[in-house]
Design a protein around this motif. Structure first.
Motif, PDB file in Angstrom:
ATOM      1  N   VAL A  27       0.868  -1.175   0.000  1.00 33.57           N
ATOM      2  CA  VAL A  27       0.000   0.000   0.000  1.00 33.57           C
ATOM      3  C   VAL A  27       0.906   1.227   0.000  1.00 33.57           C
ATOM      4  O   VAL A  27       1.771   1.374   0.865  1.00 33.57           O
ATOM      5  CB  VAL A  27      -0.923   0.023   1.232  1.00 33.57           C
ATOM      6  N   VAL A  28       0.738   2.092  -0.995  1.00 33.04           N
ATOM      7  CA  VAL A  28       1.576   3.288  -1.127  1.00 33.04           C
ATOM      8  C   VAL A  28       0.821   4.482  -0.564  1.00 33.04           C
ATOM      9  O   VAL A  28      -0.270   4.828  -1.031  1.00 33.04           O
ATOM     10  CB  VAL A  28       1.960   3.541  -2.597  1.00 33.04           C
ATOM     11  N   VAL A  29       1.418   5.103   0.450  1.00 36.21           N
ATOM     12  CA  VAL A  29       0.837   6.277   1.095  1.00 36.21           C
ATOM     13  C   VAL A  29       1.700   7.482   0.755  1.00 36.21           C
ATOM     14  O   VAL A  29       2.918   7.453   0.943  1.00 36.21           O
ATOM     15  CB  VAL A  29       0.780   6.099   2.628  1.00 36.21           C
ATOM     16  N   VAL A  30       1.074   8.537   0.254  1.00 37.12           N
ATOM     17  CA  VAL A  30       1.797   9.759  -0.083  1.00 37.12           C
ATOM     18  C   VAL A  30       1.354  10.866   0.868  1.00 37.12           C
ATOM     19  O   VAL A  30       0.157  11.016   1.145  1.00 37.12           O
ATOM     20  CB  VAL A  30       1.532  10.159  -1.554  1.00 37.12           C
ATOM     21  N   ILE A  31       2.329  11.621   1.372  1.00 37.90           N
ATOM     22  CA  ILE A  31       2.050  12.794   2.208  1.00 37.90           C
ATOM     23  C   ILE A  31       2.483  14.017   1.422  1.00 37.90           C
ATOM     24  O   ILE A  31       3.667  14.177   1.106  1.00 37.90           O
ATOM     25  CB  ILE A  31       2.804  12.718   3.544  1.00 37.90           C
ATOM     26  N   THR A  32       1.544  14.883   1.086  1.00 42.06           N
ATOM     27  CA  THR A  32       1.854  16.051   0.270  1.00 42.06           C
ATOM     28  C   THR A  32       1.793  17.315   1.120  1.00 42.06           C
ATOM     29  O   THR A  32       0.808  17.568   1.807  1.00 42.06           O
ATOM     30  CB  THR A  32       0.893  16.171  -0.922  1.00 42.06           C
ATOM     31  N   GLU A  33       2.874  18.075   1.033  1.00 48.75           N
ATOM     32  CA  GLU A  33       2.976  19.368   1.701  1.00 48.75           C
ATOM     33  C   GLU A  33       3.608  20.347   0.729  1.00 48.75           C
ATOM     34  O   GLU A  33       4.356  19.962  -0.156  1.00 48.75           O
ATOM     35  CB  GLU A  33       3.849  19.248   2.951  1.00 48.75           C
ATOM     36  N   GLY A  34       3.332  21.626   0.910  1.00 48.05           N
ATOM     37  CA  GLY A  34       3.965  22.638   0.072  1.00 48.05           C
ATOM     38  C   GLY A  34       3.735  22.374  -1.400  1.00 48.05           C
ATOM     39  O   GLY A  34       2.639  22.000  -1.830  1.00 48.05           O
ATOM     40  N   ALA A  35       4.798  22.552  -2.202  1.00 46.93           N
ATOM     41  CA  ALA A  35       4.686  22.372  -3.652  1.00 46.93           C
ATOM     42  C   ALA A  35       4.413  20.921  -4.001  1.00 46.93           C
ATOM     43  O   ALA A  35       5.171  20.027  -3.641  1.00 46.93           O
ATOM     44  CB  ALA A  35       5.973  22.844  -4.323  1.00 46.93           C
ATOM     45  N   THR A  36       3.307  20.693  -4.696  1.00 51.82           N
ATOM     46  CA  THR A  36       2.936  19.363  -5.208  1.00 51.82           C
ATOM     47  C   THR A  36       2.542  19.573  -6.665  1.00 51.82           C
ATOM     48  O   THR A  36       1.364  19.607  -7.023  1.00 51.82           O
ATOM     49  CB  THR A  36       1.789  18.759  -4.386  1.00 51.82           C
ATOM     50  N   LEU A  37       3.542  19.754  -7.500  1.00 49.58           N
ATOM     51  CA  LEU A  37       3.341  20.218  -8.858  1.00 49.58           C
ATOM     52  C   LEU A  37       3.902  19.220  -9.864  1.00 49.58           C
ATOM     53  O   LEU A  37       4.874  18.523  -9.570  1.00 49.58           O
ATOM     54  CB  LEU A  37       4.047  21.565  -9.063  1.00 49.58           C
ATOM     55  N   GLY A  38       3.297  19.161 -11.041  1.00 48.27           N
ATOM     56  CA  GLY A  38       3.835  18.332 -12.110  1.00 48.27           C
ATOM     57  C   GLY A  38       4.076  16.903 -11.673  1.00 48.27           C
ATOM     58  O   GLY A  38       3.140  16.146 -11.386  1.00 48.27           O
ATOM     59  N   GLY A  39       5.352  16.522 -11.578  1.00 50.78           N
ATOM     60  CA  GLY A  39       5.701  15.163 -11.166  1.00 50.78           C
ATOM     61  C   GLY A  39       5.200  14.814  -9.785  1.00 50.78           C
ATOM     62  O   GLY A  39       4.813  13.677  -9.522  1.00 50.78           O
ATOM     63  N   GLY A  40       5.197  15.787  -8.872  1.00 49.85           N
ATOM     64  CA  GLY A  40       4.648  15.548  -7.536  1.00 49.85           C
ATOM     65  C   GLY A  40       3.163  15.268  -7.586  1.00 49.85           C
ATOM     66  O   GLY A  40       2.647  14.393  -6.879  1.00 49.85           O
ATOM     67  N   PHE A  41       2.460  15.999  -8.439  1.00 50.94           N
ATOM     68  CA  PHE A  41       1.032  15.771  -8.675  1.00 50.94           C
ATOM     69  C   PHE A  41       0.846  14.347  -9.199  1.00 50.94           C
ATOM     70  O   PHE A  41      -0.060  13.618  -8.753  1.00 50.94           O
ATOM     71  CB  PHE A  41       0.558  16.798  -9.700  1.00 50.94           C
TER      72      PHE A  41
END
Length: 281
Positions: A121-135
């Motif tokens: 199970v892959v869990v992602v924690i997004t903070e600040g810039a979540t753009l392009g590849g991060g999106f």
């Protein structure tokens, strides 16, 4: 780079330049670690992530993989330095090798496929810039936890580029009409909107709330049988690509396999004996 408590494949974890990795109680924690570039995705980072996920695929003892970014940002997209280097190279290669832009872009897409299909199970924690590849990484996660003030967006078209490898995963995550709006306007939005669109599942107002939410999510993951989770994830993903009858046939095969497995025996005994199954201990 630091690693802690990793008992297998040490060489993989000891040779990371753009990531931090640690193993804690069956959970692989990976941190994108290029803080000066807001963790922008370089080709080196793509290769290191790909190597870690390939290693994790051979590790059934790993229950979950947690991805986050260092220094308050998740990932600000593609690395401009890599782009500049590729721009200085000729697209026509006498030796028959790929255009550097193609290589750079396609490597990221292959890594996204790895993340999406990981048995854990892959869990992602997004903070600040979540753009392009991060999106894109957020869109291939199984569970996404976001800070309320995280900034999401697809800025590629504003740079004269298409979101080439990200687009299919965004469409599958939020649907075609919303994907078209976000990509064609280059709009920015926060964690609350990300939850409304279906990118994120949990929105947190503080670091403490993020930590508490992650603890809860990981405890829920560990209550589920690992092989059953891996089968379920494969089955769910196949519903997007395969004809219904094929999906149902595969489901029946997986069910029969699981029903005769040690996991199912342990699950039934735990239920009868009113205790936690061994994988949840």
């Amino acid at each position: 780079m630091s690693t802690t408590d990793i008992s297998h494949d040490n060489s993989v974890f000891d040779n990371l330049n753009t990531l931090q990795a640690s193993l804690e109680q069956g959970v692989l924690h990976i941190t994108l670690n290029r803080p000066k570039a807001r963790n922008a995705m370089s080709l080196e980072m793509v290769k290191e992530l790909s190597t870690l996920f390939a290693t994790a695929e051979q590790r059934p003892d790993l229950r979950a993989i947690v991805l986050r970014g260092a220094a308050g940002h998740f990932c600000a997209g593609g690395d401009i330095k890599d782009m500049a280097s590729a721009r200085g190279s000729s697209p026509k290669r006498d030796d028959g090798t790929e255009d550097p832009f193609f290589t750079l872009n396609r490597a990221f897409g292959r890594m996204l496929c790895q993340v999406q299909s990981a048995r854990q199970v892959v869990v992602v924690i997004t903070e600040g810039a979540t753009l392009g590849g991060g999106f894109g990484l957020a869109c291939v996660s199984d569970v996404a936890i976001t800070a309320a003030d995280a900034q999401f967006g697809l800025p590629e078209t504003g740079l004269g580029l298409p979101p080439a490898q990200i687009a299919p995963f965004v469409v599958k995550r939020i649907g075609l009409t919303q994907a078209r709006r976000l990509a064609l306007l280059g709009a920015r939005f926060d964690g609350q909107e990300a939850q409304r669109l279906g990118i994120a599942h949990y929105v947190c107002a503080s670091d403490q709330e993020i930590a508490e939410t992650l603890t809860t999510v990981l405890s829920q993951i560990k209550r589920c049988a690992p092989d059953a989770n891996a089968m379920t994830k494969m089955l769910l993903l196949n519903t997007l690509e395969s004809p219904l009858e094929s999906v149902l046939d595969l489901g029946a095969e997986q069910f029969a396999q699981a029903a005769r497995s040690p996991e199912a025996t342990e699950g039934a005994m735990a239920f009868i004996q009113k205790r936690q199954p061994k994988w949840a201990e």
